[in-house]
Design a protein around this motif. Structure first.
Motif, PDB file in Angstrom:
ATOM      1  N   GLU A   6       1.282  -0.674   0.303  1.00 28.12           N
ATOM      2  CA  GLU A   6      -0.178   0.019   0.377  1.00 28.12           C
ATOM      3  C   GLU A   6       0.787   1.038  -0.005  1.00 28.12           C
ATOM      4  O   GLU A   6       1.906   0.938   0.323  1.00 28.12           O
ATOM      5  N   SER A   7       0.854   1.979  -0.949  1.00 22.83           N
ATOM      6  CA  SER A   7       1.725   3.442  -1.371  1.00 22.83           C
ATOM      7  C   SER A   7       1.716   4.460   0.368  1.00 22.83           C
ATOM      8  O   SER A   7       2.497   4.704   0.195  1.00 22.83           O
TER       9      SER A   7
ATOM     10  N   ASN B  92       5.158  -0.891  -3.066  1.00 21.41           N
ATOM     11  CA  ASN B  92       4.285  -0.445  -4.345  1.00 21.41           C
ATOM     12  C   ASN B  92       4.803  -2.270  -5.023  1.00 21.41           C
ATOM     13  O   ASN B  92       5.512  -2.797  -4.328  1.00 21.41           O
TER      14      ASN B  92
ATOM     15  N   ASP C  26      -3.467  -2.833  -2.878  1.00 20.82           N
ATOM     16  CA  ASP C  26      -3.806  -1.905  -3.347  1.00 20.82           C
ATOM     17  C   ASP C  26      -3.914  -1.630  -4.767  1.00 20.82           C
ATOM     18  O   ASP C  26      -2.663  -1.603  -5.251  1.00 20.82           O
ATOM     19  N   ILE C  27      -4.742  -0.957  -5.150  1.00 18.65           N
ATOM     20  CA  ILE C  27      -4.660  -1.205  -7.217  1.00 18.65           C
ATOM     21  C   ILE C  27      -4.108  -0.407  -7.459  1.00 18.65           C
ATOM     22  O   ILE C  27      -3.027   0.227  -8.253  1.00 18.65           O
ATOM     23  N   HIS C  28      -4.386   0.810  -6.850  1.00 12.87           N
ATOM     24  CA  HIS C  28      -3.577   2.463  -7.244  1.00 12.87           C
ATOM     25  C   HIS C  28      -2.391   2.785  -6.055  1.00 12.87           C
ATOM     26  O   HIS C  28      -1.780   3.120  -5.608  1.00 12.87           O
ATOM     27  N   MET C  29      -1.048   2.728  -7.337  1.00 14.05           N
ATOM     28  CA  MET C  29       0.018   2.235  -6.303  1.00 14.05           C
ATOM     29  C   MET C  29       1.574   2.873  -7.435  1.00 14.05           C
ATOM     30  O   MET C  29       0.962   2.703  -8.815  1.00 14.05           O
TER      31      MET C  29
ATOM     32  N   ASP D  53       1.746  -0.741 -10.542  1.00 10.70           N
ATOM     33  CA  ASP D  53       0.058  -0.585 -10.209  1.00 10.70           C
ATOM     34  C   ASP D  53       0.002  -2.303  -9.424  1.00 10.70           C
ATOM     35  O   ASP D  53       0.233  -3.774  -9.765  1.00 10.70           O
TER      36      ASP D  53
ATOM     37  N   SER E 210      -9.370  -1.274  -3.095  1.00 12.69           N
ATOM     38  CA  SER E 210      -9.747  -0.276  -4.098  1.00 12.69           C
ATOM     39  C   SER E 210     -10.958   0.248  -2.690  1.00 12.69           C
ATOM     40  O   SER E 210     -11.363   0.139  -2.670  1.00 12.69           O
TER      41      SER E 210
ATOM     42  N   TYR F 291     -13.117   1.774  -5.087  1.00 15.65           N
ATOM     43  CA  TYR F 291     -13.423   1.934  -6.483  1.00 15.65           C
ATOM     44  C   TYR F 291     -14.421   0.579  -6.290  1.00 15.65           C
ATOM     45  O   TYR F 291     -13.672  -0.665  -6.096  1.00 15.65           O
TER      46      TYR F 291
ATOM     47  N   SER G 237     -13.969  -1.305 -12.989  1.00 19.82           N
ATOM     48  CA  SER G 237     -13.124  -1.816 -11.861  1.00 19.82           C
ATOM     49  C   SER G 237     -12.913  -3.019 -11.546  1.00 19.82           C
ATOM     50  O   SER G 237     -12.069  -4.457 -11.647  1.00 19.82           O
TER      51      SER G 237
END
Length: 225
Positions: A10-11, A37, A58-61, A65, A86, A88, A93
């Motif tokens: 997780e970023s 990441n 985590d999806i967004h890294m 990613d 996520s 979302y 997604s």
């Protein structure tokens, strides 16, 4: 009790620490790595020569990613469980998550009990997803089954049961047309020439008192509408 090893990626430091604490609070798991990441996850597994039971991504890294990392993990280490996190739950997604063969999908809006239950289900080899995802794909499956049912030869025969002039070969051609097949595809499927298919279609149009393929497809659409 033998604990299942977990890597958390997780970023954001706060969320990474929270997730780690949640997992560590469970008797079933032991966190062996906390990373920022997806690339760090791949490097960690390669350098440590360790295969965690579960990787939480985590999806967004940045750098790499969660989706890209999940895909790579499943290619290199198919036995590792991968769960994506996520914020979302939109359809795009959801479909992307399934495309990378993840073992689960957790919304960050989930409660703590739901989060822990999800991880326990993963131990049992179950795919876990938000209720919205289940409902969405249930609807998609129902739609696909409807299309398949309405494209079956049995369905076509039922719909044209009032027209005794149509023989089995003609009904079969109508069925394949409903599937969107071209004359060439129909010919190859039935082992006849394309010219023969055209002749059959001319006979079908005459028997149904219509002029062309467009009118036949419209007739089929009206029957299922």
């Amino acid at each position: 009790m033998t604990k299942h090893t977990v890597v958390v990626a997780e970023s954001q430091t706060l969320f990474r620490d929270m997730i780690t604490n949640f997992v560590e609070d469970m008797d079933e798991f032991q966190v062996i790595g906390t990373l920022k990441n997806g690339q760090e996850v791949l490097d960690f597994i390669d350098e440590k020569e360790i295969r965690p039971f579960l990787v939480l991504l985590d999806i967004h890294m940045p750098v790499l990613d969660g989706l890209q990392c999940a895909k790579k993990l499943k290619e290199l280490y198919p036995n590792i469980k991968v769960v994506l996190l996520s914020a979302y739950d939109d359809e795009e997604s959801i479909e992307t998550v399934l495309a990378v063969s993840a073992d689960g999908y957790i919304l960050k809006s989930s409660g703590l009990d739901e989060f822990k239950d999800t991880l326990r289900f993963i131990i049992d080899g179950k795919f876990v997803a938000p209720q919205k995802l289940v409902q969405y794909f249930s609807q998609r499956l129902e739609s696909l089954l409807k299309i398949e049912r309405e494209s079956s030869l049995h369905y076509i025969k039922e719909r044209f049961s009032h027209n005794k002039d149509l023989n089995n070969r003609e009904l079969e051609i109508i069925q394949l047309m409903k599937k969107g097949w071209t004359n060439r595809m129909i010919a190859d499927q039935l082992g006849i020439s394309e010219g023969t298919v055209k002749n059959y279609l001319s006979i079908i149009y005459k028997k149904l008192n219509i002029k062309n393929r467009v009118e036949l497809l419209q007739m089929l659409s009206d029957m299922t509408g």
